[in-house]
Design a protein around this motif. Structure first.
Motif, PDB file in Angstrom:
ATOM      1  N   MET A 141      70.823  45.890  68.006  1.00  0.00           N
ATOM      2  CA  MET A 141      71.749  46.878  68.115  1.00  0.00           C
ATOM      3  C   MET A 141      71.472  48.201  67.144  1.00  0.00           C
ATOM      4  O   MET A 141      71.902  49.106  67.810  1.00  0.00           O
ATOM      5  N   ILE A 142      70.865  48.041  66.135  1.00  0.00           N
ATOM      6  CA  ILE A 142      70.403  49.407  65.392  1.00  0.00           C
ATOM      7  C   ILE A 142      69.598  50.205  66.559  1.00  0.00           C
ATOM      8  O   ILE A 142      69.719  51.365  66.162  1.00  0.00           O
ATOM      9  N   VAL A 143      68.536  49.513  66.947  1.00  0.00           N
ATOM     10  CA  VAL A 143      67.786  50.348  67.984  1.00  0.00           C
ATOM     11  C   VAL A 143      68.657  51.176  69.063  1.00  0.00           C
ATOM     12  O   VAL A 143      68.268  52.139  69.383  1.00  0.00           O
ATOM     13  N   ASN A 144      69.681  50.267  69.585  1.00  0.00           N
ATOM     14  CA  ASN A 144      70.328  50.908  70.624  1.00  0.00           C
ATOM     15  C   ASN A 144      71.182  52.305  69.961  1.00  0.00           C
ATOM     16  O   ASN A 144      71.375  53.292  70.648  1.00  0.00           O
ATOM     17  N   ILE A 145      71.803  51.985  68.999  1.00  0.00           N
ATOM     18  CA  ILE A 145      72.420  53.151  68.123  1.00  0.00           C
ATOM     19  C   ILE A 145      71.394  54.314  67.824  1.00  0.00           C
ATOM     20  O   ILE A 145      71.527  55.590  68.166  1.00  0.00           O
ATOM     21  N   ALA A 146      70.277  54.021  67.345  1.00  0.00           N
ATOM     22  CA  ALA A 146      69.332  54.855  67.136  1.00  0.00           C
ATOM     23  C   ALA A 146      68.898  55.747  68.432  1.00  0.00           C
ATOM     24  O   ALA A 146      68.758  56.961  68.313  1.00  0.00           O
ATOM     25  N   ARG A 147      68.606  55.084  69.679  1.00  0.00           N
ATOM     26  CA  ARG A 147      68.146  55.534  71.095  1.00  0.00           C
ATOM     27  C   ARG A 147      69.387  56.492  71.076  1.00  0.00           C
ATOM     28  O   ARG A 147      69.227  57.475  71.944  1.00  0.00           O
ATOM     29  N   LYS A 148      70.617  56.146  71.087  1.00  0.00           N
ATOM     30  CA  LYS A 148      71.775  57.051  71.341  1.00  0.00           C
ATOM     31  C   LYS A 148      71.865  57.981  70.622  1.00  0.00           C
ATOM     32  O   LYS A 148      72.159  59.423  71.495  1.00  0.00           O
ATOM     33  N   GLU A 149      71.563  57.984  69.432  1.00  0.00           N
ATOM     34  CA  GLU A 149      71.470  59.350  68.550  1.00  0.00           C
ATOM     35  C   GLU A 149      70.306  60.399  69.011  1.00  0.00           C
ATOM     36  O   GLU A 149      70.439  61.558  69.047  1.00  0.00           O
ATOM     37  N   LEU A 150      69.429  59.712  69.282  1.00  0.00           N
ATOM     38  CA  LEU A 150      68.018  60.428  69.696  1.00  0.00           C
ATOM     39  C   LEU A 150      68.409  61.153  71.195  1.00  0.00           C
ATOM     40  O   LEU A 150      68.130  62.445  71.361  1.00  0.00           O
ATOM     41  N   LYS A 151      68.985  60.536  71.941  1.00  0.00           N
ATOM     42  CA  LYS A 151      69.562  61.220  73.208  1.00  0.00           C
ATOM     43  C   LYS A 151      70.626  62.030  73.043  1.00  0.00           C
ATOM     44  O   LYS A 151      70.369  63.416  73.686  1.00  0.00           O
ATOM     45  N   SER A 152      71.484  62.157  72.092  1.00  0.00           N
ATOM     46  CA  SER A 152      72.755  63.102  71.899  1.00  0.00           C
ATOM     47  C   SER A 152      71.734  64.341  71.288  1.00  0.00           C
ATOM     48  O   SER A 152      72.137  65.561  71.502  1.00  0.00           O
ATOM     49  N   LEU A 153      70.860  64.158  70.427  1.00  0.00           N
ATOM     50  CA  LEU A 153      69.924  65.300  69.697  1.00  0.00           C
ATOM     51  C   LEU A 153      69.201  65.956  70.685  1.00  0.00           C
ATOM     52  O   LEU A 153      69.227  67.399  70.835  1.00  0.00           O
ATOM     53  N   PHE A 154      68.707  65.428  71.642  1.00  0.00           N
ATOM     54  CA  PHE A 154      67.823  65.978  72.654  1.00  0.00           C
ATOM     55  C   PHE A 154      68.773  66.646  73.853  1.00  0.00           C
ATOM     56  O   PHE A 154      68.238  67.457  74.548  1.00  0.00           O
TER      57      PHE A 154
END
Length: 248
Positions: free
Chosen positions: A1-14
């Protein structure tokens, strides 16, 4: 789940223009410092300097780039981290986040990792840029690895502090200003007390603990300092959100 949240943050930043603008400005700044360092190296070393006073190009150019990273990250990271939690509070979506089937630790650590990975692109960019000098000169890769590792720890510490201040307010601007003031104080006051190694503030100054990495030296005590700093402020952020969850 941590990986999914980190991926979501990366997507929002890009997906955010602000993320691209800051990334581009930092890349431009580091690239300019790199070219300026190379030009100055040839100007200085081709002069009348004695052989015994000559300096390797890795240190000469590297200290020009890594030395500025401390200040540039102090400015950029508060802007990037200010919305991580305060935006959720302002848009009143924090209760939905609390009710999700994930723990607060996963939420905070995921957001933290997403931000660190995003800024880790800059560390990789700097390393590749300085490594390119190996095409026409012998460079010290140990120096580059030590500085890059230290820069990652510095970025992680800045992000942990930024997330904490973002969790304290519903106004992203206030979170950014508070983070900047705290980081600026820890960097500047550390420089003021550099002449007195025994001063108590020197022991908590991030700039002082970052200095060994700028020499290409990985000191265990400095690594422990940054890890404890990161863990402390991530824990404080989790406790702050847990308090909000309990009070409704």
């Amino acid at each position: 789940m941590i990986v999914n949240i980190a991926r979501k943050e990366l997507k929002s930043l890009f997906a955010s223009p602000m993320g691209w603008i800051i990334l581009a400005l930092l890349m431009f700044g580091f690239g300019f410092l790199y070219l300026d360092g190379v030009n100055k190296y040839f100007e200085v070393m081709s002069g009348s300097i004695r052989p015994a006073e000559r300096q390797g190009i890795t240190i000469f150019v590297g200290q020009n780039v890594y030395g500025a990273a401390n200040f540039l990250m102090t400015v950029a990271i508060p802007i990037l981290t200010m919305r991580l939690i305060s935006e959720e509070r302002r848009s009143q979506t924090l209760p939905f986040l609390f009710s999700a089937p994930i723990s607060l630790t996963e939420i905070v650590v995921g957001k933290f990792l997403g931000m660190v990975i995003f800024l880790g692109i800059l560390v990789l960019y700097i390393f590749i840029m300085l490594s390119s000098m190996n095409i026409w000169a012998d460079i010290d890769f140990g120096y580059l690895i030590g500085n890059s590792f230290g820069l990652i720890l510095l970025i992680g510490s800045f992000c942990a502090l930024g997330i904490y201040f973002s969790s304290l307010t519903s106004q992203p601007i206030i979170a950014a200003i508070s983070t900047f003031i705290a980081l600026f104080a820890m960097v500047i006051f550390g420089n003021f007390t550099a002449s007195d190694p025994g001063h108590w503030f020197g022991h908590i100054s991030m700039s002082k603990h970052f200095q060994s990495f700028t020499r290409g030296v990985i000191d265990t005590s400095d690594v422990i300092y940054f890890i404890l700093f990161i863990v402390t402020f991530i824990t404080l952020t989790i406790r702050r959100l847990d308090s909000d969850r309990l009070t409704g």
